[in-house]
Design a protein around this motif. Structure first.
Motif, PDB file in Angstrom:
ATOM      1  N   PRO A  57       0.819  -1.218   0.000  1.00  0.00           N
ATOM      2  CA  PRO A  57       0.000   0.000   0.000  1.00  0.00           C
ATOM      3  C   PRO A  57       0.853   1.267   0.000  1.00  0.00           C
ATOM      4  N   PRO A  58       0.258   2.390  -0.404  1.00  0.00           N
ATOM      5  CA  PRO A  58       0.998   3.657  -0.423  1.00  0.00           C
ATOM      6  C   PRO A  58       1.557   4.043   0.951  1.00  0.00           C
ATOM      7  N   THR A  62       4.685   3.716   7.071  1.00  0.00           N
ATOM      8  CA  THR A  62       4.173   3.900   8.430  1.00  0.00           C
ATOM      9  C   THR A  62       3.353   2.720   8.933  1.00  0.00           C
ATOM     10  N   ASN A  63       2.622   2.017   8.033  1.00  0.00           N
ATOM     11  CA  ASN A  63       1.770   0.921   8.528  1.00  0.00           C
ATOM     12  C   ASN A  63       2.386  -0.463   8.355  1.00  0.00           C
ATOM     13  N   ARG A  64       3.356  -0.616   7.454  1.00  0.00           N
ATOM     14  CA  ARG A  64       4.063  -1.866   7.184  1.00  0.00           C
ATOM     15  C   ARG A  64       3.113  -3.006   6.800  1.00  0.00           C
ATOM     16  N   PHE A  65       2.044  -2.697   6.080  1.00  0.00           N
ATOM     17  CA  PHE A  65       1.075  -3.696   5.641  1.00  0.00           C
ATOM     18  C   PHE A  65       1.470  -4.266   4.281  1.00  0.00           C
ATOM     19  N   LEU A  66       1.063  -5.502   4.062  1.00  0.00           N
ATOM     20  CA  LEU A  66       1.180  -6.161   2.768  1.00  0.00           C
ATOM     21  C   LEU A  66      -0.150  -6.863   2.526  1.00  0.00           C
ATOM     22  N   PHE A  67      -0.767  -6.644   1.368  1.00  0.00           N
ATOM     23  CA  PHE A  67      -2.042  -7.264   1.028  1.00  0.00           C
ATOM     24  C   PHE A  67      -1.771  -8.440   0.104  1.00  0.00           C
ATOM     25  N   VAL A  68      -2.375  -9.596   0.419  1.00  0.00           N
ATOM     26  CA  VAL A  68      -2.072 -10.850  -0.276  1.00  0.00           C
ATOM     27  C   VAL A  68      -3.372 -11.541  -0.664  1.00  0.00           C
ATOM     28  N   VAL A  82      -8.481 -12.221   0.324  1.00  0.00           N
ATOM     29  CA  VAL A  82      -7.601 -11.063   0.293  1.00  0.00           C
ATOM     30  C   VAL A  82      -7.398 -10.713   1.759  1.00  0.00           C
ATOM     31  N   SER A  83      -6.151 -10.791   2.191  1.00  0.00           N
ATOM     32  CA  SER A  83      -5.820 -10.529   3.591  1.00  0.00           C
ATOM     33  C   SER A  83      -4.722  -9.488   3.694  1.00  0.00           C
ATOM     34  N   ARG A  84      -4.717  -8.825   4.835  1.00  0.00           N
ATOM     35  CA  ARG A  84      -3.670  -7.862   5.149  1.00  0.00           C
ATOM     36  C   ARG A  84      -2.764  -8.487   6.208  1.00  0.00           C
ATOM     37  N   THR A  94      10.170 -10.132   7.608  1.00  0.00           N
ATOM     38  CA  THR A  94       9.375 -11.341   7.787  1.00  0.00           C
ATOM     39  C   THR A  94       7.950 -10.922   8.111  1.00  0.00           C
ATOM     40  N   ILE A  95       7.042 -11.854   7.959  1.00  0.00           N
ATOM     41  CA  ILE A  95       5.644 -11.619   8.309  1.00  0.00           C
ATOM     42  C   ILE A  95       5.246 -12.645   9.354  1.00  0.00           C
TER      43      ILE A  95
END
Length: 182
Positions: A57-58, A62-68, A82-84, A94-95
């Motif tokens: 995400p843009p 700051t949020n360190r999110f990845l959408f998969v 679809v998960s964050r 790592t996640i």
């Protein structure tokens, strides 16, 4: 079987997703000589069929999110996800699978589609596919013009603002927002 890739914003680290469920990271300054496992969704989620895409995400800095997007075997009513996930601050990244927040789910099938991308408007765009068999003859579901399900659609959602129990909201300018049955 690489299916998607993206650079981690502000870095020389490239992420690559494999259909089998792993996301790897590489420091491009080392010509990919060392790969680091970011997450293995097949170990995290059972039953698991495949990983089809991801996007950054843009606001990642700051949020360190990845959408998969990943899927269970075909024919499961809520088997396409679809998960964050939240990416750790470690180098290499790592996640933690426990950070998963499911955003949307729909019928899994052979034609799952699922390109994920953030548009210039900041919204998440999702292609869902028609959930049909991957081989001809196509079209058992005839869902392309059916607005009562999420199949065969391009969805646009706001993942920065929640609506009720949904982990997203529908943008106000969505023409289907108030349409009965949509």
């Amino acid at each position: 079987n690489a299916v998607d890739f993206a650079f981690r914003p502000g870095s020389t680290r490239l992420w690559v997703a494999e259909q089998g469920g792993k996301i790897w990271s590489f420091d491009t300054r080392t010509n990919g000589a060392q790969r680091d496992l970011v997450i293995d969704l097949q170990k995290h989620h059972q039953p698991f069929e495949n990983l089809l895409g991801f996007t950054v995400p843009p606001g990642f800095a700051t949020n360190r999110f990845l959408f998969v997007n990943y899927n269970e075997p075909g024919g499961r009513p809520e088997g396409a996800y679809v998960s964050r996930f939240t990416v750790s601050a470690l180098n290499p990244p790592t996640i933690d699978p426990a950070s998963e927040r499911v955003i949307l789910r729909w019928l899994s099938g052979g034609h799952n589609g699922c390109a994920l991308a953030f548009g210039p408007d900041g919204f998440l765009y999702i292609s869902t596919g028609d959930g049909d068999d991957p081989d001809p003859p196509d079209g058992k579901r005839k869902t392309g013009q059916d607005i009562s399900d999420l199949l065969a659609s391009i969805l646009r959602i706001d993942v920065d603002h929640f609506d009720g129990t949904n982990a997203y909201s529908i943008p106000r300018d969505n023409p289907f927002r108030t349409m009965p049955g949509a």
